[in-house]
Design a protein around this motif. Structure first.
Motif, short mmCIF file in Angstrom:
data_model
loop_
_atom_site.label_atom_id
_atom_site.label_comp_id
_atom_site.label_asym_id
_atom_site.label_seq_id
_atom_site.Cartn_x
_atom_site.Cartn_y
_atom_site.Cartn_z
N TYR A 29 -1.12 -37.36 -38.94
CA TYR A 29 -1.65 -36.25 -39.72
C TYR A 29 -1.79 -35.03 -38.83
O TYR A 29 -2.10 -35.13 -37.65
CB TYR A 29 -3.02 -36.59 -40.30
CG TYR A 29 -2.98 -37.68 -41.34
CD1 TYR A 29 -2.66 -37.39 -42.66
CD2 TYR A 29 -3.27 -38.99 -41.01
CE1 TYR A 29 -2.63 -38.39 -43.62
CE2 TYR A 29 -3.24 -40.00 -41.96
CZ TYR A 29 -2.91 -39.69 -43.26
OH TYR A 29 -2.87 -40.68 -44.20
N GLN A 30 -1.58 -33.87 -39.43
CA GLN A 30 -1.86 -32.62 -38.75
C GLN A 30 -3.25 -32.18 -39.20
O GLN A 30 -3.53 -32.13 -40.40
CB GLN A 30 -0.85 -31.53 -39.09
CG GLN A 30 -1.21 -30.19 -38.46
CD GLN A 30 -0.11 -29.17 -38.60
OE1 GLN A 30 1.03 -29.47 -38.27
NE2 GLN A 30 -0.44 -27.99 -39.06
N GLU A 32 -6.08 -29.16 -38.81
CA GLU A 32 -6.33 -27.77 -38.41
C GLU A 32 -7.81 -27.48 -38.57
O GLU A 32 -8.43 -27.91 -39.54
CB GLU A 32 -5.53 -26.81 -39.27
CG GLU A 32 -4.03 -26.96 -39.11
CD GLU A 32 -3.26 -25.97 -39.96
OE1 GLU A 32 -3.39 -24.76 -39.69
OE2 GLU A 32 -2.57 -26.40 -40.89
N LYS A 67 -0.23 -30.68 -29.72
CA LYS A 67 -0.56 -29.50 -30.51
C LYS A 67 0.38 -29.44 -31.70
O LYS A 67 1.55 -29.81 -31.60
CB LYS A 67 -0.42 -28.22 -29.69
CG LYS A 67 -1.51 -28.04 -28.68
CD LYS A 67 -1.38 -26.71 -28.00
CE LYS A 67 -2.51 -26.51 -27.01
NZ LYS A 67 -2.45 -25.21 -26.37
N ALA A 68 -0.12 -28.98 -32.82
CA ALA A 68 0.71 -28.82 -34.01
C ALA A 68 1.68 -27.66 -33.79
O ALA A 68 1.31 -26.63 -33.22
CB ALA A 68 -0.15 -28.55 -35.23
N THR A 71 1.16 -23.90 -38.03
CA THR A 71 -0.18 -23.92 -38.60
C THR A 71 -0.19 -23.15 -39.92
O THR A 71 0.63 -22.25 -40.12
CB THR A 71 -1.21 -23.32 -37.63
OG1 THR A 71 -0.81 -22.00 -37.27
CG2 THR A 71 -1.33 -24.17 -36.37
N ALA A 93 -5.23 -26.84 -33.73
CA ALA A 93 -4.45 -27.69 -34.64
C ALA A 93 -3.76 -28.75 -33.80
O ALA A 93 -3.16 -28.45 -32.78
CB ALA A 93 -3.43 -26.85 -35.40
N TRP A 94 -3.86 -30.00 -34.24
CA TRP A 94 -3.27 -31.09 -33.48
C TRP A 94 -2.69 -32.14 -34.42
O TRP A 94 -2.99 -32.16 -35.61
CB TRP A 94 -4.31 -31.70 -32.54
CG TRP A 94 -5.43 -32.45 -33.19
CD1 TRP A 94 -5.51 -33.80 -33.43
CD2 TRP A 94 -6.66 -31.91 -33.71
NE1 TRP A 94 -6.70 -34.12 -34.04
CE2 TRP A 94 -7.42 -32.98 -34.22
CE3 TRP A 94 -7.19 -30.62 -33.78
CZ2 TRP A 94 -8.67 -32.79 -34.80
CZ3 TRP A 94 -8.43 -30.45 -34.36
CH2 TRP A 94 -9.16 -31.53 -34.85
N VAL A 95 -1.89 -33.01 -33.85
CA VAL A 95 -1.30 -34.13 -34.59
C VAL A 95 -1.98 -35.40 -34.11
O VAL A 95 -2.02 -35.66 -32.91
CB VAL A 95 0.23 -34.20 -34.37
CG1 VAL A 95 0.81 -35.44 -35.04
CG2 VAL A 95 0.90 -32.93 -34.87
N LEU A 180 2.28 -35.81 -42.10
CA LEU A 180 3.56 -35.42 -41.47
C LEU A 180 4.65 -36.34 -41.90
O LEU A 180 4.49 -37.45 -42.27
CB LEU A 180 3.43 -35.43 -39.95
CG LEU A 180 2.47 -34.40 -39.38
CD1 LEU A 180 2.39 -34.52 -37.87
CD2 LEU A 180 2.89 -32.99 -39.76
#
Length: 180
Positions: A29-30, A32, A67-68, A71, A93-95, A180
């Motif tokens: 999942y992303q 934010e 990091k995503a 965004t 924002a990250w995965v 994702l």
């Protein structure tokens, strides 16, 4: 031990050896997150002067995740920055991989100046849920003024691709989770 028990235990052991392991499915999942201060006056009285967060085990630093790349909350951040009633202090924002069942590792969220500290955890019990436990410390330079700590502690059911606003009189959080 009777012969029936021996046969039973033998069959149980063989079934355990030859049956495929049951693995929890993991999805990425992303996530934010925007944290901002609210500068509007309010009449609430705050008396917390030290951290009250109960830190969960297995806390993972945000830097451990990718990091995503893209965004979707950039416009929200820009709108907050333009409004004098708000002051954005963090956008990340990250995965994160999330297991389909149970509680996943909490992610440590911390501001660069150390005034913001806490965690966000994703749970996949009965639906998707997030737990946000953040504190913002006023840490002023005045020796006579009291250092106050403002805490936002909330658990919410979430749906993918929806934006959530978590409110506190002193600061707010905007969160969005996407598959994702």
């Amino acid at each position: 031990m009777t012969m029936i028990k021996i046969v039973f235990y033998g069959l149980a052991a063989m079934l355990g050896l030859f049956s495929p392991p049951v693995l929890a499915e993991t999805k990425a999942y992303q996530i934010e997150l925007i944290v901002f201060l609210q500068t509007q006056p309010n009449t609430e009285v705050f008396d917390q002067v030290s951290s009250e967060i109960e830190w969960p085990s297995g806390l993972t630093e945000l830097s451990a995740y990718n990091k995503a790349e893209n965004t979707t909350l950039d416009d929200s951040y820009a709108a907050l920055a333009r409004d004098s009633a708000y002051r954005p202090i963090l956008q990340v924002a990250w995965v994160q991989p999330v297991e389909e069942k149970g509680i996943n590792s909490p992610v440590h969220i911390q501001g660069a100046d150390g005034k913001l500290n806490g965690y966000l955890r994703i749970q996949h019990d009965q639906g998707l849920q997030m737990v946000v436990d953040l504190e913002f410390s006023s840490k002023s330079g005045d020796r006579g003024s009291k250092n106050l700590v403002y805490r936002l502690n909330e658990k919410r059911s979430v749906k993918l691709n929806e934006v959530y606003y978590l409110d506190h009189p002193k600061f707010g959080v905007i969160v969005k989770m996407s598959s994702l």
